[in-house]
Design a protein around this motif. Structure first.
Motif, mmCIF file in Angstrom:
data_model
loop_
_atom_site.group_PDB
_atom_site.id
_atom_site.type_symbol
_atom_site.label_atom_id
_atom_site.label_comp_id
_atom_site.label_asym_id
_atom_site.label_seq_id
_atom_site.Cartn_x
_atom_site.Cartn_y
_atom_site.Cartn_z
ATOM 1 N N TYR A 14 0.860 -1.176 0.000
ATOM 2 C CA TYR A 14 0.000 0.000 0.000
ATOM 3 C C TYR A 14 0.896 1.224 0.000
ATOM 4 O O TYR A 14 1.662 1.434 0.931
ATOM 5 N N THR A 15 0.808 2.020 -1.062
ATOM 6 C CA THR A 15 1.648 3.196 -1.200
ATOM 7 C C THR A 15 0.791 4.441 -1.083
ATOM 8 O O THR A 15 -0.150 4.637 -1.862
ATOM 9 N N LYS A 16 1.111 5.291 -0.108
ATOM 10 C CA LYS A 16 0.373 6.537 0.090
ATOM 11 C C LYS A 16 0.915 7.604 -0.857
ATOM 12 O O LYS A 16 2.135 7.705 -1.043
ATOM 13 N N ASN A 17 0.022 8.397 -1.430
ATOM 14 C CA ASN A 17 0.419 9.446 -2.360
ATOM 15 C C ASN A 17 -0.405 10.698 -2.109
ATOM 16 O O ASN A 17 -1.448 10.657 -1.462
ATOM 17 N N ARG A 18 0.065 11.817 -2.684
ATOM 18 C CA ARG A 18 -0.654 13.091 -2.589
ATOM 19 C C ARG A 18 -0.729 13.706 -3.988
ATOM 20 O O ARG A 18 0.264 13.778 -4.691
#
Length: 152
Positions: A83-87
């Motif tokens: 799970y990769t968090k991004n903005r």
């Protein structure tokens, strides 16, 4: 993997705690996979909460069977996925679900870190139990309404 997604929990009242346990024990769907067809003819699936809020949408697949295989793979290996968090440039948050560097799905946008973590926890908890609903065919789900003449 689950320890990575820590969420601040607030105490539940006795009534709401019992309600939550009742909803889960009665078999009510807490999440569902919805297979549908894109305008370009390819298939996709989304994982939606019981309140019909989409958490993530898959990549496009050429065949419906590919979607079904991805769903089974996600169900069986949910804790091993990355799970990769991004903005986004707009400041909205989202996450991607991948396996071996290959992106399988992208989440919806979130306004806060807390709401994104809550969605990630829902994915870990409910994806293994999620049922599949297939809306990829053009069959209309609801029957035609019969028109009635009403005299005034």
């Amino acid at each position: 993997m689950q320890a990575y997604f820590k969420v601040a929990l607030r105490p539940l009242t006795e009534k709401s705690s019992n309600n939550k346990q009742h909803k889960e024990s009665t078999g009510r769907l807490m999440g569902v996979f919805v297979i549908s067809k894109r305008d370009n003819g390819q298939y996709k699936f989304s994982f939606d909460t019981r309140r019909a809020k989409t958490i993530f949408t898959s990549i496009s697949c050429k065949r419906k069977q590919d979607c079904e295989m991805m769903i089974v793979g996600m169900r069986e290996n949910i804790a091993r996925l990355t799970y990769t968090k991004n903005r986004r440039p707009s400041g909205k948050l989202f996450f991607r679900i991948s396996s071996g560097g290959f992106v399988l799905a992208t989440s919806r946008n979130f306004n806060t870190e807390f709401s994104m973590k809550k969605a990630m926890d829902e994915v870990l908890k409910y994806v293994p139990k999620g049922e599949i609903i297939d809306f990829s065919e053009n069959d209309f789900v609801f029957p035609e309404l019969e028109e009635e003449e009403v005299e005034l």
